[in-house]
Design a protein around this motif. Structure first.
Motif, PDB file in Angstrom:
ATOM      1  N   ARG A  25       0.741  -1.264  -0.143  1.00 57.32           N
ATOM      2  CA  ARG A  25      -0.183   0.107  -0.258  1.00 57.32           C
ATOM      3  C   ARG A  25       0.709   1.475   0.144  1.00 57.32           C
ATOM      4  NH1 ARG A  25      -2.101   2.248   4.323  1.00 57.32           N
ATOM      5  NH2 ARG A  25      -1.360   1.975   6.501  1.00 57.32           N
ATOM      6  N   TYR A  26       2.101   1.353   0.938  1.00 56.77           N
ATOM      7  CA  TYR A  26       3.347   2.053   0.370  1.00 56.77           C
ATOM      8  C   TYR A  26       3.849   2.531  -1.089  1.00 56.77           C
ATOM      9  CZ  TYR A  26       5.669  -1.431   1.938  1.00 56.77           C
ATOM     10  OH  TYR A  26       6.696  -3.100   1.574  1.00 56.77           O
ATOM     11  N   CYS A  27       3.447   1.301  -1.622  1.00 59.52           N
ATOM     12  CA  CYS A  27       4.335   1.332  -3.166  1.00 59.52           C
ATOM     13  C   CYS A  27       3.321   1.661  -3.998  1.00 59.52           C
ATOM     14  CB  CYS A  27       4.986  -0.140  -3.310  1.00 59.52           C
ATOM     15  SG  CYS A  27       6.580   0.146  -4.680  1.00 59.52           S
ATOM     16  N   LEU A 162       5.643   0.701   9.367  1.00 59.49           N
ATOM     17  CA  LEU A 162       4.591   0.759   9.258  1.00 59.49           C
ATOM     18  C   LEU A 162       3.458   0.649  10.843  1.00 59.49           C
ATOM     19  CD1 LEU A 162       4.021  -1.622   6.299  1.00 59.49           C
ATOM     20  CD2 LEU A 162       4.329   0.926   5.893  1.00 59.49           C
ATOM     21  N   LEU A 188       9.811   4.524   6.826  1.00 56.44           N
ATOM     22  CA  LEU A 188       9.076   5.149   5.341  1.00 56.44           C
ATOM     23  C   LEU A 188       9.564   6.211   5.185  1.00 56.44           C
ATOM     24  CD1 LEU A 188       6.098   4.006   3.856  1.00 56.44           C
ATOM     25  CD2 LEU A 188       4.882   5.702   5.376  1.00 56.44           C
ATOM     26  N   GLY A 194       4.011   6.383   0.088  1.00 54.71           N
ATOM     27  CA  GLY A 194       4.634   6.833   1.023  1.00 54.71           C
ATOM     28  C   GLY A 194       4.473   8.244   1.548  1.00 54.71           C
ATOM     29  N   MET A 197       1.361   9.071   3.872  1.00 54.11           N
ATOM     30  CA  MET A 197       0.875   7.282   5.459  1.00 54.11           C
ATOM     31  C   MET A 197       1.762   8.010   7.013  1.00 54.11           C
ATOM     32  SD  MET A 197       1.311   4.122   2.741  1.00 54.11           S
ATOM     33  CE  MET A 197       1.287   3.055   4.511  1.00 54.11           C
ATOM     34  N   ARG A 199       4.817   7.789   9.653  1.00 53.32           N
ATOM     35  CA  ARG A 199       5.904   7.681  10.110  1.00 53.32           C
ATOM     36  C   ARG A 199       6.289   6.624  11.084  1.00 53.32           C
ATOM     37  NH1 ARG A 199       8.661  11.609   7.408  1.00 53.32           N
ATOM     38  NH2 ARG A 199       9.641  11.985   9.432  1.00 53.32           N
ATOM     39  N   THR A 318       6.030   6.743  -8.505  1.00 56.20           N
ATOM     40  CA  THR A 318       5.857   5.635  -7.158  1.00 56.20           C
ATOM     41  C   THR A 318       7.151   5.026  -7.177  1.00 56.20           C
ATOM     42  OG1 THR A 318       4.975   4.583  -8.391  1.00 56.20           O
ATOM     43  CG2 THR A 318       3.371   5.293  -7.684  1.00 56.20           C
TER      44      THR A 318
END
Ligand code: SAM
Ligand code: SF4
Length: 324
Positions: A25-27, A162, A188, A194, A197, A199, A318
Motif C-alpha cells: 500500500r505504500y508502493c 508501518l 518509510l 509513502g 502515510m 511514519r 511511485t
C-alpha cells in the motif's frame, strides 16, 4: 568515480520492470496500473551496455530491483551475463520472495552474490492488508530462509516500518535469532504513496528491541552496499539494521545511483532529474558517448535529498516506477 561533492559512487540499483505481483500500500496499491509498455522497458542487452559503461567508471556493485524483478523472464540469465563483465564486483537482488523458491536454483547457478527479501509482517492477515496477497504462510517463509542459508546465500530481510507492524518488531527481529540473516527496518520514505502515510520512528522500534535484547549494541561492521547501521546481540546469529533515510539522512555518504526500468538514470531519489539513457542507447550512441553521458550525470548528483522539505521534492513517481 567521485561526484562533485567527492563521494565515491560505486553502486547502481537497476530496475528491470515496473510490474509487480504484490500491491504494497505504500508502493503500488490496488488499482495502480503499470504504465510502461513492453518496448518502453530497457532490453537486457541495453542494460548490459549501461553496466559495462558503469563498470568502466568504477561502479562495480549492482542491485537488481523493480517492481518485482522475478516477474520478468530471464532475470537469472541477465545476472549471469552481468557477472561475466570484467571488473564487476557483485550482483545482488531484492525481491518480495513470492517467486523465489522456484527461481533459487537458477539464481544461485547464475552466481548471485546476495539476496534481500522484503517482509513487512509474519501475520497472514496483516500481510494481506499491507500487500493484498491472500496466501502468506510464515512456515513457507521460514522454509525459504532455511533453503537460502543452506546454500550459503547471504540473505537480508527488509521491513518498512508501518503502523501495521510497529508492534511486531521483536517477532520480525527474532528471525535473526533463528537464522543467520540480518533483519533491517526501513523508515518509510515520502516517495509515491509513502508520502501520505504515517511514519513510525526507528528510534521507537530500537527501544522495543533493546527491551527484549538488553545487550543489543551498535556495531561498526560494514554489511553490504548501503547506509544501514547495525546492532548486534549475543543472542542473535544475524544483525539488526536500520535504514533511516529521513530522520538520519546519510546523503553525505551516499554511494548510489539508480537506473529505472525505462532507462532513466536517476542520481537522487528526491529529484526527478534524470538522464534519458534509453534515448541515447536507441540513437545508436558509441560506448564512449554512453560513458561520457553517464559520467557527467553522476558527477552532478545532488548534494542531499529534500525529504524533510517536501515542497522542494520534484519526484512524484511511485517507488515501483523508480526502482526502489
Ligand atoms: N519488489 C521488490 C521488493 O519488494 O523487494 C523490489 C522493489 S521494492 C520497490 C524495493 C524496496 O523498496 C522494498 O523493500 C520496499 O519495501 C521498499 N519501499 C517501497 N516503497 C517505499 C517507501 N515509500 N519507503 C521506504 N521503502 C519503500
Ligand atoms: Fe511490489 Fe516491492 Fe512495491 Fe511491494 S514494495 S508493491 S513487492 S515493488
Amino acid at each position: 568515480m567521485l561526484d562533485q561533492y567527492g563521494r565515491n559512487i560505486n553502486y547502481m540499483r537497476i530496475s528491470i520492470t515496473d510490474r509487480c505481483n504484490l500491491r504494497c500500500r505504500y508502493c503500488m496499491p490496488e488499482g495502480v496500473t503499470c504504465p510502461e509498455g513492453h518496448d518502453d522497458i530497457l532490453r537486457y542487452e541495453e542494460i548490459l551496455r549501461v553496466c559495462r559503461a558503469a563498470v568502466a567508471l568504477g561502479i562495480t556493485r549492482f542491485k537488481i530491483t523493480g517492481g518485482e524483478p522475478l516477474v520478468r523472464k530471464g532475470c537469472a540469465d541477465l545476472i549471469a551475463q552481468m557477472k561475466a563483465l570484467p571488473g564487476l564486483e557483485q550482483v545482488t537482488l531484492t525481491t518480495n520472495g513470492l517467486l523465489l523458491a522456484s527461481k533459487l536454483d537458477a539464481l544461485c547457478a547464475a552466481g548471485l552474490d546476495a539476496l534481500n527479501i522484503s517482509l513487512d509482517t509474519l501475520d497472514p492477515e496483516k500481510f494481506r492488508a499491507i500487500t493484498g496477497w491472500p496466501d502468506f504462510s510464515a512456515g513457507e517463509l521460514r522454509a525459504l530462509l532455511a533453503n537460502c542459508c543452506t546454500r550459503g546465500l547471504r540473505t537480508k530481510l527488509n521491513a518498512v516500518l508501518l503502523e501495521e507492524n510497529r508492534d511486531e518488531a521483536v517477532e520480525l527481529a527474532a528471525l535473526a535469532e533463528e537464522f543467520p540473516v540480518d533483519m533491517r527496518f526501513i523508515e518509510l520514505m515520502p516517495i509515491g504513496f509513502g508520502g501520505s502515510m504515517t511514519r513510525v520512528s526507528p528510534d521507537e522500534v530500537l527501544g522495543q528491541l533493546k527491551t527484549h535484547w538488553p545487550d543489543l549494541h551498535p556495531t561498526e561492521e560494514k554489511r553490504g552496499n548501503g547506509p544501514a547501521h547495525y546492532y548486534a546481540s549475543a543472542a542473535l546469529q544475524g544483525r539488526i539494521g536500520f535504514i533511516d533515510a529521513v530522520s538520519h539522512a546519510f546523503c553525505a555518504d551516499c554511494n548510489r545511483v539508480r537506473l529505472t526500468s525505462t532507462g532513466q538514470l536517476k542520481p537522487c531519489l528526491s529529484f526527478e532529474s534524470t538522464l534519458d539513457l534509453r534515448a541515447l542507447l536507441r540513437s545508436g550512441c558509441t560506448e564512449e558517448e554512453l560513458q561520457t553521458a553517464l559520467e557527467q550525470a553522476i558527477y552532478r548528483k545532488p548534494r542531499a535529498h529534500s525529504f524533510e522539505r517536501r515542497e522542494e521534492m520534484t519526484e512524484h513517481r511511485t517507488m515501483s516506477q523508480i526502482g526502489g
